[in-house]
Scaffold this active site. Structure first.
Site, PDB file in Angstrom:
ATOM      1  CD  GLU A  83       1.968  -3.869 -10.469  1.00  0.00           C
ATOM      2  OE1 GLU A  83       2.020  -3.640  -9.232  1.00  0.00           O
ATOM      3  OE2 GLU A  83       1.887  -5.017 -10.933  1.00  0.00           O
ATOM      4  NE  ARG A 112     -11.896 -11.883  -6.101  1.00  0.00           N
ATOM      5  CZ  ARG A 112     -10.908 -12.121  -5.244  1.00  0.00           C
ATOM      6  NH1 ARG A 112      -9.868 -11.313  -5.206  1.00  0.00           N
ATOM      7  NH2 ARG A 112     -10.952 -13.153  -4.413  1.00  0.00           N
ATOM      8  CD  GLU A 145      -7.511 -11.113  -7.980  1.00  0.00           C
ATOM      9  OE1 GLU A 145      -6.494 -10.829  -8.637  1.00  0.00           O
ATOM     10  OE2 GLU A 145      -8.150 -10.265  -7.342  1.00  0.00           O
ATOM     11  CG  HIS A 148     -18.069  -9.430 -37.876  1.00  0.00           C
ATOM     12  ND1 HIS A 148     -18.502  -9.688 -39.148  1.00  0.00           N
ATOM     13  CD2 HIS A 148     -19.126  -8.887 -37.211  1.00  0.00           C
ATOM     14  CE1 HIS A 148     -19.765  -9.277 -39.273  1.00  0.00           C
ATOM     15  NE2 HIS A 148     -20.172  -8.793 -38.101  1.00  0.00           N
TER      16      HIS A 148
HETATM   17  O1  F6P Z   1      -3.923  -8.648  -8.450  1.00  0.00           O
HETATM   18  C1  F6P Z   1      -3.904  -8.871  -7.094  1.00  0.00           C
HETATM   19  C2  F6P Z   1      -4.510  -7.777  -6.294  1.00  0.00           C
HETATM   20  O2  F6P Z   1      -4.185  -8.054  -4.975  1.00  0.00           O
HETATM   21  C3  F6P Z   1      -6.013  -7.608  -6.470  1.00  0.00           C
HETATM   22  O3  F6P Z   1      -6.755  -8.505  -5.759  1.00  0.00           O
HETATM   23  C4  F6P Z   1      -6.193  -6.193  -6.053  1.00  0.00           C
HETATM   24  O4  F6P Z   1      -7.426  -5.713  -6.451  1.00  0.00           O
HETATM   25  C5  F6P Z   1      -5.034  -5.537  -6.752  1.00  0.00           C
HETATM   26  O5  F6P Z   1      -3.987  -6.484  -6.619  1.00  0.00           O
HETATM   27  C6  F6P Z   1      -4.634  -4.179  -6.268  1.00  0.00           C
HETATM   28  O6  F6P Z   1      -4.299  -4.168  -4.918  1.00  0.00           O
HETATM   29  P1  F6P Z   1      -4.302  -2.824  -4.096  1.00  0.00           P
HETATM   30  O7  F6P Z   1      -5.685  -2.282  -4.110  1.00  0.00           O
HETATM   31  O8  F6P Z   1      -3.850  -3.190  -2.716  1.00  0.00           O
HETATM   32  O9  F6P Z   1      -3.355  -1.879  -4.764  1.00  0.00           O
END
Ligand code: F6P
Length: 548
Positions: free
Chosen positions: A212, A268, A353, A384
């Site tokens: 992403e 996290r 997580e 609400h």
């Molecule tokens: O959602 C899974 C995860 O591995 C999280 O623990 C982490 O914070 C996130 O994806 C983003 O990962 P990265 O910092 O490696 O892009």
């Protein structure tokens, strides 16, 4: 590893849990006028009241026995000393080192990590000052006015939650924007009003392999190059934050544009590291340091306060009591301060997580309930929306109410009304209203007996719904730092009690792998599958509809 359910304290708590389910909080308060004093803790501008939980002194003693039995104090010492408490990934867990404001060294594999943390903080400070001071400029010589953070999960939620919480506190020359979703709608919306000459992109990814994030990064790079007609301008507009600098370098980042985090920084728990760069760019480095100071205050409290007066420990124990022994499956987090409008979403990742696990350290299935489903949103809006369920639904939902004594944005009359609701809701959830009171109230309103008969059972609130209250002096970088650290340590203590590996997240991997395979199948003319009939059917339907 010993079976915790066979321990003396666990068995005593299980027996008590069965008994306490038949008690009512109203009776506990009637029997003991000192409950508030006994079951509340004040530390660092935060008051934590857990008296409105279905606990007695015996319950608290039992929970403290359990904490001693699993040796929470020794585990805490291990985490702070840099031991490998992330067992499945063989790593230390050292977000506490990132905000270690003392001069104490912290060793990982025999080497002090503090010098590298300090060096990275110094690099962040100098960069932030250059950008905010107008020394670092975009390709056309214009000042940077907009920071766009690209990241997801732990590399996004913390910075966004914090900047949202503190944005009202300064007359800010800088704007900050966040892109996490690979849905092109988000990046298109964020970039549309921006002037490419004045944008700084911070690409945050611990691994620098997250699809992403890399997809959004490439789209942002194309957008910038399209505006400047020059590939070489990227260095003035893109910096990376990662534990894998070699991966960022492969994407074209020069070493001086890369900020470093380390393996022992969990995603996290990473906002205290260079992952917090968007916070510092937006609020200034002083505010970022105050955030670290606040977290360090809480670390000190967690390390030094006796277990029974230790806010993170007690928040954890009450949570274990509600989840495991009273079998509540969810936990709502309900801030009454607009600044904290992302706090529930942030804690949802941090808690779920971490403790959304069902095998113990040995890999055996656990026979008890572990981390609760965390959910919530701003409490006043929730009133609400879903509070009907909290008051009269079939399931008991323990709630954390979080409010501030002082508003950061005082508007005459608003804060008093907000806080009146804050106090009233925890009271209503606890005391309820019984049949006699409902009848009396309706009679007072002059309603007929027939009408009362029809309505009475609908208006009864059984009450006895447990809540915690956290009251902060006000939301400042320092108190927010303390609040986040309070919850982080709660998560840690709960993981120790439930004997689950709080610092891995294997459960997110399978879906990612399958998505990589399916992505190829979505190309025009590519074959689908083989999959189960539902997945094949859905993919084929998607392609047919798309391609006709
Ligand atoms: O959602 C899974 C995860 O591995 C999280 O623990 C982490 O914070 C996130 O994806 C983003 O990962 P990265 O910092 O490696 O892009």
């Amino acid at each position: 590893m010993s079976d915790i359910t066979k321990s003396k304290s666990w068995r005593a708590l299980a027996a008590q849990g069965a008994e306490m389910k038949n008690r009512h909080l109203n009776d506990l308060f009637r029997a003991d006028p000192d409950r508030f004093a006994k079951f509340s803790i004040e530390m660092q501008d935060i008051l934590f009241d857990y008296s409105k939980n279905l606990v007695t002194e015996q319950t608290i003693d039992g929970l403290l026995d359990l904490a001693r039995e699993v040796d929470v104090e020794a585990w805490r010492a291990r985490m702070f000393s840099g031991a490998q408490v992330n067992m499945t990934e063989d790593r230390a867990v050292l977000h506490v080192a990132l905000r270690n404001r003392s001069n104490e060294p912290i060793l990982v594999d025999g080497a002090d990590v503090m010098p590298q943390i300090k060096a990275e903080l110094a690099a962040m400070k100098s960069f932030v000052e250059r950008v905010r001071g107008g020394d670092w400029r975009g390709y056309s010589g214009k000042r940077i006015t907009d920071v766009v953070s690209i990241g997801i999960g732990g590399s996004h939620l913390g910075p966004q939650m914090v900047t949202e919480a503190l944005k009202g506190s300064k007359n800010n020359p800088m704007r900050v924007h966040y892109i996490s979703n690979v849905d092109g709608t988000q990046i298109a919306d964020v970039l549309r009003p921006l002037n490419p000459e004045q944008v700084l992109f911070v690409i945050s990814s611990k691994t620098f392999t997250t699809y992403e994030t890399l997809t959004n990064m490439r789209t942002a790079m194309n957008w910038l190059v399209a505006s400047s007609f020059d590939q070489s301008v990227l260095d003035k507009h893109f910096v990376a934050v990662t534990a894998r600098p070699e991966n960022a370098e492969k994407e074209g980042f020069p070493a001086e544009n890369i900020f470093q985090i380390w393996d022992w920084v969990g995603g996290r728990f990473s906002l205290w590291s260079a992952i917090g760069l968007p916070i510092a760019l937006y609020l200034g480095f002083d505010s970022f340091e105050e955030l670290l100071d606040g977290a360090h205050d809480m670390d000190q409290h967690f390390q030094n306060a006796p277990l029974g007066e230790n806010a993170p420990v007690m928040l954890a124990l009450v949570g274990v009591w509600n989840s495991t022994f009273l079998e509540a499956q969810t936990q709502a987090i309900l801030p009454y301060d607009q600044s904290l409008h992302m706090f529930s979403a942030y804690m949802q990742q941090a808690e779920m997580e971490s403790n959304g696990k069902s095998v113990n350290w040995d890999g055996a299935d656990v026979p008890y309930q572990t981390g609760a489903i965390i959910w919530g949103q701003l409490g006043i809006n929730g009133q609400h929306a879903f509070y009907q369920y909290l008051h009269q639904g079939k399931n008991i939902v323990p709630c954390d109410f979080i409010g501030s004594i002082e508003s950061n944005t005082p508007v005459k009359g608003h804060h008093e009304y907000l806080m009146a609701n804050f106090f009233a809701q925890t009271q209503a959830l606890m005391i309820g209203i019984d049949e006699e009171e409902v009848r009396a109230e309706l009679r007072r309103k002059g309603k007929s007996e027939r009408y009362i008969e029809r309505l009475v059972s609908h208006k009864i609130h059984k009450g006895n719904r447990p809540t915690n209250t956290l009251l902060l002096s006000r939301i400042s970088p320092r108190t927010l730092g303390s609040l986040i650290a309070l919850y982080e340590h709660k998560i840690f203590v709960q993981g120790i009690i439930w004997q689950v590996c709080s610092f891995d997240q294997w459960g997110v991997e399978l879906g990612k792998q399958l998505a990589m395979n399916i992505q190829g199948e979505l190309a025009p003319k590519a074959a689908t599958g083989p999959h189960d009939s539902s997945t094949t059917g859905l993919i084929d339907y998607f392609k047919q509809q798309r391609d006709t």
